[in-house]
Structures are given as structure tokens and as C-alpha cells.
Design an enzyme around this catalytic site. Structure first.
Site, PDB file in Angstrom:
ATOM      1  N   SER A 107       0.773  -1.148  -0.090  1.00 41.65           N
ATOM      2  CA  SER A 107      -0.035   0.106  -0.019  1.00 41.65           C
ATOM      3  C   SER A 107       0.786   1.143  -0.138  1.00 41.65           C
ATOM      4  O   SER A 107       2.070   1.362   0.611  1.00 41.65           O
ATOM      5  CB  SER A 107      -0.924  -0.067   1.257  1.00 41.65           C
ATOM      6  OG  SER A 107      -1.303   1.311   1.364  1.00 41.65           O
ATOM      7  N   TYR A 130      -2.457   5.601  -4.387  1.00 45.03           N
ATOM      8  CA  TYR A 130      -3.527   6.555  -3.958  1.00 45.03           C
ATOM      9  C   TYR A 130      -2.965   7.725  -4.832  1.00 45.03           C
ATOM     10  O   TYR A 130      -1.835   8.141  -4.684  1.00 45.03           O
ATOM     11  CB  TYR A 130      -3.593   6.660  -2.557  1.00 45.03           C
ATOM     12  CG  TYR A 130      -4.258   5.812  -1.586  1.00 45.03           C
ATOM     13  CD1 TYR A 130      -5.628   5.415  -2.005  1.00 45.03           C
ATOM     14  CD2 TYR A 130      -3.447   5.037  -0.526  1.00 45.03           C
ATOM     15  CE1 TYR A 130      -6.105   4.450  -1.409  1.00 45.03           C
ATOM     16  CE2 TYR A 130      -4.208   4.164   0.062  1.00 45.03           C
ATOM     17  CZ  TYR A 130      -5.460   3.769  -0.255  1.00 45.03           C
ATOM     18  OH  TYR A 130      -6.236   2.898   0.548  1.00 45.03           O
ATOM     19  N   THR A 156      -6.211   2.694  -6.801  1.00 44.64           N
ATOM     20  CA  THR A 156      -7.361   2.535  -5.821  1.00 44.64           C
ATOM     21  C   THR A 156      -8.209   3.794  -6.460  1.00 44.64           C
ATOM     22  O   THR A 156      -7.725   4.806  -6.425  1.00 44.64           O
ATOM     23  CB  THR A 156      -7.052   2.718  -4.534  1.00 44.64           C
ATOM     24  OG1 THR A 156      -6.358   1.301  -4.215  1.00 44.64           O
ATOM     25  CG2 THR A 156      -8.298   2.546  -3.649  1.00 44.64           C
ATOM     26  N   LYS A 252      -8.667  -0.761  -8.823  1.00 44.42           N
ATOM     27  CA  LYS A 252      -9.376  -1.505  -7.641  1.00 44.42           C
ATOM     28  C   LYS A 252     -10.572  -0.403  -7.106  1.00 44.42           C
ATOM     29  O   LYS A 252     -10.246   0.615  -7.131  1.00 44.42           O
ATOM     30  CB  LYS A 252      -8.448  -1.639  -6.499  1.00 44.42           C
ATOM     31  CG  LYS A 252      -8.849  -2.185  -5.202  1.00 44.42           C
ATOM     32  CD  LYS A 252      -7.944  -2.444  -4.115  1.00 44.42           C
ATOM     33  CE  LYS A 252      -8.424  -2.896  -2.703  1.00 44.42           C
ATOM     34  NZ  LYS A 252      -8.994  -1.854  -2.040  1.00 44.42           N
ATOM     35  N   HIS A 276     -13.913  -1.508  -0.801  1.00 44.70           N
ATOM     36  CA  HIS A 276     -12.802  -1.209   0.177  1.00 44.70           C
ATOM     37  C   HIS A 276     -13.130  -1.890   1.446  1.00 44.70           C
ATOM     38  O   HIS A 276     -12.777  -1.203   2.391  1.00 44.70           O
ATOM     39  CB  HIS A 276     -12.831   0.308   0.318  1.00 44.70           C
ATOM     40  CG  HIS A 276     -11.423   0.859   0.581  1.00 44.70           C
ATOM     41  ND1 HIS A 276     -10.710   1.243  -0.329  1.00 44.70           N
ATOM     42  CD2 HIS A 276     -10.648   1.186   1.827  1.00 44.70           C
ATOM     43  CE1 HIS A 276      -9.554   1.975  -0.078  1.00 44.70           C
ATOM     44  NE2 HIS A 276      -9.424   1.287   1.148  1.00 44.70           N
TER      45      HIS A 276
END
Length: 381
Positions: A107, A130, A156, A252, A276
Site C-alpha cells: 500500500s 493512492y 485505488t 481497484k 474497500h
């Protein structure tokens, strides 16, 4: 500790070892947590056909996800603050995944950095992105992922605005923990966790501190992240990210057929049906309930994966039967990591794999590649 037999066993052990604020971070959803619960509960509504007197020898769970070989159709999902479940958590989880033969996804909001994970792995891992307002930082993140030889980028789409997670707010979640009486009392009851954390230097957001503008220490980090998530993220941003990255791209956060069709038009390699983990829009439909509709809409044009609610190998098999090429586990491996470190992640993968293998056999199938909707029972209760 008795040998864990289920993901629920790992969860129980993790609750005992991990401070409440970090256990709750992994084990919670937004608002009423209705979607978080539905993700699990709706898997139980999917029933399987039991078949008998079929050859169950020489079974195989091997598959590919975006062209990458995997020992089973499971990858470790990107999870923020993984390194707060156990010291150096992302590094341990990545090593466990590599040894087991499944993809690991790091992440953006990890504790261990891209470079940390690259230093302990010998095979490419995936990186989840992100999108922030600071485009120079995003470009730098993408370039760092390329330098680390990451084999896929996961973008994402569903965190432009943060869903309200009541447990995190009540716990005063931060990384590292703030030295308050409330936090001190939590840490005092978890001595083994504390001893492990004292042995590592990795206690903040490793991909951000020292890399983003004006973020040289932890005191400025929380305000920076609150300000930086970009609410203007749109489909046009996928194009420049795809061009900058130049490799396999996974999108995603798809939970609607219309969005799935738009995603298929981008030229991405795969989409993940995901809400999520129930941590964003509470009241949204579960991932597994939307999977067949999205597969029917775009499954012939783009690889479809699923994230959310998986707590067993049976759940993975059900998702594959309903059209998912691959699945992701977040909480199951976090429970294992929190409970037992790297060995716990391996245990979680072993539990998932064994349950999937036995269930596949009892459904009359020997190869995961042949599992389809024919193994799903029509219920007539």
C-alpha cells in the site's frame, strides 16, 4: 498458542497480541459497518453443489493473475499500517507471500517503504497507488515502484474522500501511537508487540516521510494526508498514470456495471470488484453480490478480480466459480501477521489453500481452471 485451524482462530490470537487501536483498524468498517458485515454474510448465502464418485486425484490450484503465476487464485491485498500489526509487517508479509507463491501488494500508506520490501524479496511484488494532489509526489512514487521492479500497479479508485470509521476516531489512531494516557494503557497490555516495535526503526509511513514535499517528520504527516487525497480524481487520470507506469495496471474499487464498462475502456489489465472492505460507502452492496453482474458486463473484455469478505478457502472457490480470475485477502493475512508475524501470514495462506483444495474436490473438480458456475447450487428453501 494452540495451532490455528481457521482464519477466526488467527483473529482471536491477533486480538490478544495487537493494541486495540491497530486491531480495530484492521477489523472495522465505516459508519454502521453494514457493508463490512454484508461482505462476509453474503458469501454464506452462496451454496455449493456436492458431487460424489468422481476422480479427486492430482488436484491443482495453480493459476495466473494479470499474467503472473500464482500457486492459487489469491493475492495479499494492499493494507495501510500493516507494519503496525507487527513490526516490519509489510516486509514479513511480502516474504511469506513470495515463499508461498502468491502476489503481495504494498500500500501507499504502508509503514515499510517500497525500498524496504524490495530489499527482502527476490521476486517482483505489486504496488498500490493512492492519487494525491501533489502530482510530483505521485510521479516519484510510480518511478520508485518501477525502480523496485514492481510487476503491477494497482490504482485505488474509491478513496477520493475518506469514509468515516468510528472506531479509528474513537481510538485516536495514529502511526506511531501518540503518547497519551489512553494509548499508554493500550500498549501496556501488549508487551510482546511493544518489544518487537522497539527493535525496528519503521514506525511511520515509509513511502511518504522524506519523499513528499514539506514532510520531513511525523508531526506534519497527518495534516498532509488529510489535505492530499484528491477528490477530483477522474477517469482521465487513469490515462496519464497508465502512460507513466507503462506496465500491468489493475483498477481497484469497481462496484457497478457502468463503472466496470468505463474501466474496460481504459486499457487496464484487470479490475477488482471491491467496496474497500466496507470501509468507504456504508450501505453499498457486497462485493460477492455484484461479482456475477460485473463479470457478465465486462468479463470477456478485462480480467475480473474480487476483494472483500473472504474468510475461507470456500469463499475463494465461490468467487472463482462466479467469474473471478483472482481474489485478494486483507484481514485474514493481517490477523495472521498480528498473531504470529511471518509464520502467521503463512498459516493464513495454508488455511485458505487447504480449505479451497478440499472444497474443490468435494464439488467434483480437480483443477481450479475448470471451476465455474456449475459448482454453484440453486437453492430452493
Amino acid at each position: 498458542m494452540s495451532k490455528p485451524l481457521t482464519i477466526a482462530d488467527l483473529k482471536t490470537h491477533a486480538r490478544r497480541r495487537v493494541p486495540k487501536m491497530f486491531f480495530d483498524y484492521a477489523d472495522s468498517g465505516s459508519w454502521t459497518e453494514g457493508t463490512y458485515r454484508a461482505n462476509e454474510e453474503d458469501f454464506a448465502k452462496v451454496k455449493l453443489r456436492q458431487r460424489v464418485l468422481v476422480d479427486m486425484t492430482n488436484r491443482s490450484l495453480a493459476t495466473t493473475m494479470v499474467g503472473q503465476e500464482a500457486s492459487m487464485p489469491v493475492a495479499l491485498a494492499p493494507t495501510g499500517l500493516c507494519g503496525m500489526q507487527h513490526a516490519d509487517g509489510e516486509m514479513l508479509a511480502a516474504k511469506a507471500a513470495e515463499e508461498f507463491g502468491v502476489p503481495f501488494t504494498l500500500s501507499t500508506m504502508s509503514i515499510c517503504s517500497i525500498e524496504d520490501v524490495a530489499s527482502v524479496t527476490s521476486k517482483p511484488f505489486w504496488f498500490q497507488l493512492y492519487v494525491m494532489k501533489d502530482r510530483d509526489f505521485i510521479n516519484n512514487l510510480i518511478d520508485r515502484a518501477k525502480a523496485a521492479k514492481c510487476s503491477a500497479l494497482m490504482l485505488t479508485l474509491d478513496l477520493q474522500i475518506l469514509g468515516q470509521r468510528h472506531k479509528d476516531l474513537r481510538n485516536g489512531l495514529s502511526a506511531p501511537p501518540k503518547w497519551t494516557l489512553h494509548h499508554g494503557m493500550q500498549l501496556a497490555t501488549k508487551p510482546f508487540w511493544c518489544m518487537d516495535m522497539l527493535r525496528t526503526k519503521r514506525r511511520g509511513f515509509g513511502n511518504i516521510v522524506g519523499h513528499a514535499k514539506n514532510v520531513s517528520d511525523l508531526s506534519s504527516l497527518s495534516s498532509w494526508t488529510a489535505e492530499q487525497f484528491d477528490p477530483q480524481l477522474s477517469w482521465k487520470d487513469v490515462a496519464w498514470i497508465k502512460e507513466r507506469w507503462g506496465g500491468k495496471l489493475i483498477l481497484k474499487g469497481i462496484l457497478d456495471e457502468e463503472d466496470a464498462r468505463a474501466a474496460a475502456e481504459t486499457g487496464a489489465d484487470a479490475i477488482i470488484v471491491s467496496n474497500h472492505g466496507g470501509r468507504q460507502l456504508d450501505g453499498a452492496l457486497s462485493s460477492i453480490s455484484m461479482l456475477p453482474r460485473i463479470v457478465d458486463a465486462v468479463g470477456d473484455r478485462i480480467e475480473v478480480h474480487l476483494d472483500g469478505g473472504i474468510r475461507s478457502g470456500q469463499d475463494v472457490l465461490k468467487a472463482v466459480a462466479l467469474g473471478a480470475r483472482g481474489t485478494y485477502i486483507g484481514r485474514p493475512y493481517l490477523y495472521g501477521l498480528g498473531a504470529m508475524g511471518k509464520a502467521g501470514v503463512t498459516t493464513a495462506l495454508e488455511i485458505i489453500g487447504k480449505e479451497m483444495d478440499v472444497t474443490m474436490a468435494l464439488c467434483g473438480k480437480r483443477d481450479i481452471q475448470t471451476v465455474d458456475r456449475s459448482v454453484i447450487a440453486e437453492t430452493r428453501l
